[in-house]
Design an enzyme around this catalytic site. Structure first.
Site, PDB file in Angstrom:
ATOM      1  N   ASP A  33       0.824  -1.211   0.000  1.00  0.00           N
ATOM      2  CA  ASP A  33       0.000   0.000   0.000  1.00  0.00           C
ATOM      3  C   ASP A  33       0.858   1.261   0.000  1.00  0.00           C
ATOM      4  O   ASP A  33       1.377   1.671   1.049  1.00  0.00           O
ATOM      5  CB  ASP A  33      -0.901  -0.035   1.245  1.00  0.00           C
ATOM      6  CG  ASP A  33      -1.785   1.189   1.338  1.00  0.00           C
ATOM      7  OD1 ASP A  33      -2.379   1.413   2.398  1.00  0.00           O
ATOM      8  OD2 ASP A  33      -1.867   1.933   0.334  1.00  0.00           O
ATOM      9  N   ASP A 218      -1.647   5.510  -5.239  1.00  0.00           N
ATOM     10  CA  ASP A 218      -2.046   4.718  -4.077  1.00  0.00           C
ATOM     11  C   ASP A 218      -2.457   3.303  -4.466  1.00  0.00           C
ATOM     12  O   ASP A 218      -3.613   3.055  -4.833  1.00  0.00           O
ATOM     13  CB  ASP A 218      -3.196   5.420  -3.356  1.00  0.00           C
ATOM     14  CG  ASP A 218      -3.538   4.728  -2.058  1.00  0.00           C
ATOM     15  OD1 ASP A 218      -4.388   5.253  -1.324  1.00  0.00           O
ATOM     16  OD2 ASP A 218      -2.954   3.666  -1.777  1.00  0.00           O
TER      17      ASP A 218
HETATM   18  N1  LIG Z   1      -9.262   3.835   2.379  1.00  0.00           N
HETATM   19  C1  LIG Z   1      -8.215   3.594   2.107  1.00  0.00           C
HETATM   20  C2  LIG Z   1      -6.899   3.283   1.762  1.00  0.00           C
HETATM   21  C3  LIG Z   1      -6.041   4.121   1.059  1.00  0.00           C
HETATM   22  N2  LIG Z   1      -6.330   5.335   0.578  1.00  0.00           N
HETATM   23  N3  LIG Z   1      -4.876   3.498   0.889  1.00  0.00           N
HETATM   24  N4  LIG Z   1      -4.954   2.290   1.488  1.00  0.00           N
HETATM   25  C4  LIG Z   1      -6.184   2.145   2.014  1.00  0.00           C
HETATM   26  N5  LIG Z   1      -6.539   1.035   2.656  1.00  0.00           N
HETATM   27  C5  LIG Z   1      -5.581  -0.013   2.930  1.00  0.00           C
HETATM   28  C6  LIG Z   1      -6.359  -1.087   3.651  1.00  0.00           C
HETATM   29  C7  LIG Z   1      -7.751  -0.578   3.814  1.00  0.00           C
HETATM   30  C8  LIG Z   1      -7.864   0.738   3.104  1.00  0.00           C
END
Ligand SMILES: N#Cc1c(N)n[nH]c1N1CCCC1
Length: 327
Positions: A33, A218
């Site tokens: 992420d 993202d």
């Molecule tokens: N909402 C959201 C989000 C984001 N903007 N980047 N990563 C996210 N998540 C990782 C695991 C759950 C949500």
């Protein structure tokens, strides 16, 4: 520490991509992420009601684990999900790229959406450690820890549509893209791979933004969340589109042929999505949910998987740039 490459497998509804990571000799499937900076995993010290169906990390079974005494973490994401727990250090191997003392966060509690997403055993935050949530002292991400030992201080994401792609640490593999990589400067001050995005196109017609929020790359978000005026301009060109508050976004008749959508990546490249690549989900026999949605005035535009999976993405920690190439 040599370079590393791992698969990125799309989850069933393409809402996220999961990659195998080995921590202290235990393998889990984690969501890389770039929109967050915590490396956390489901752990054996969670209530079974929350970890059922998941692989969990068991610190007592790792010979290389060391506890970070008195430390804790607690994170909440834009989608309302959250997790929290304790901290330690262990050896982390991602496709051969190894950090011997990575701060690893063990969940003692997670919100319902994590529990129900049984394929996802945790996250590898690849944003900047200024947004890491470990207390009393923030800790570096896997990439920050390994960057100087890599052949090049980069990682790349080749996410695919309905197929397994890859993350690569330390090299830019020319077989994974075509043409030039279009780089733009990154402002890391908010902890994201953030860049300017001041124009967009709908059906090939260019418009100047009104709100002009900066954009972030993202990998942990499924959709493309743009300023509300941009989303309204796009769906204004889709005759059956409505904003359906019960679905939380724009929906339209699945039979419609959608116009292209382009978003500026910095000042000299527009990443263009074909209409056929814009639908995120079919919600009933006739209705589709768009992969482009408004950010509800959130002040940043989020370039998530709907866009990233159409391109080859380069995250350069040396120059602090972000680049995309066609593939
Ligand atoms: N909402 C959201 C989000 C984001 N903007 N980047 N990563 C996210 N998540 C990782 C695991 C759950 C949500």
């Amino acid at each position: 520490n040599e370079n590393g490459e791992v698969d990125a497998a799309p989850e069933s509804n393409e809402s996220e991509y999961l990659s195998p990571v080995t921590v202290g000799g235990q393998s889990l499937n984690l969501d890389f992420d770039t929109g967050s900076a915590d490396f956390w995993m489901f752990s054996s010290s969670m209530p079974l009601s929350q970890s059922q169906g998941h692989s969990t990390f068991n610190a007592s079974k790792s010979s290389t684990w060391s506890v970070y005494k008195g430390a804790s973490w607690e994170i909440s994401y834009g989608d309302g999900s959250s997790a929290s727990g304790t901290v330690g250090f262990d050896t982390v191997d991602i496709g051969g790229a190894t950090v011997t003392s990575q701060a690893v966060e063990l969940a003692t509690g997670v919100s319902g959406s994590f529990t129900s997403d049984v394929n996802n055993d945790g996250l590898v935050g690849l944003g900047f450690s200024s947004i890491n949530t470990i207390q009393p002292q923030q800790q570096k991400t896997f990439f920050e820890n390994i960057m100087d030992d890599l052949e090049q201080p980069v990682f790349t994401a080749d996410l695919e549509d309905n197929a397994t792609g890859s993350y690569n640490f330390g090299t830019i593999d020319p077989s994974e893209y075509t043409g030039d990589i279009h780089f733009t400067a990154v402002d890391k001050s908010n902890g994201f791979w953030e860049f300017a995005s001041d124009t967009y196109t709908v059906g090939g017609n260019k418009s100047q933004c009104q709100t002009c929020s900066p954009a972030i790359a993202d990998t942990g978000t499924s959709l493309v969340l743009v300023d509300d005026d941009v989303a309204a301009a796009y769906y204004g060109q889709v005759s059956s589109a409505v904003y359906d508050s019960s679905q939380g976004g724009y929906t339209y008749n699945c039979t419609e042929s959608l116009p292209t959508f382009g978003i500026a990546i910095g000042s000299d490249y527009t990443a263009t999505l074909q209409g056929a690549d814009i639908t995120f989900a079919q919600i009933d026999s006739q209705t589709c949910f768009g992969g482009i949605q408004g950010n509800s005035g959130g002040g940043i535009q989020i370039m998530g998987d709907i866009l990233l999976k159409q391109f080859f993405a380069v995250f350069d920690g040396g120059n602090e740039t972000f680049g995309v190439a066609e593939k």
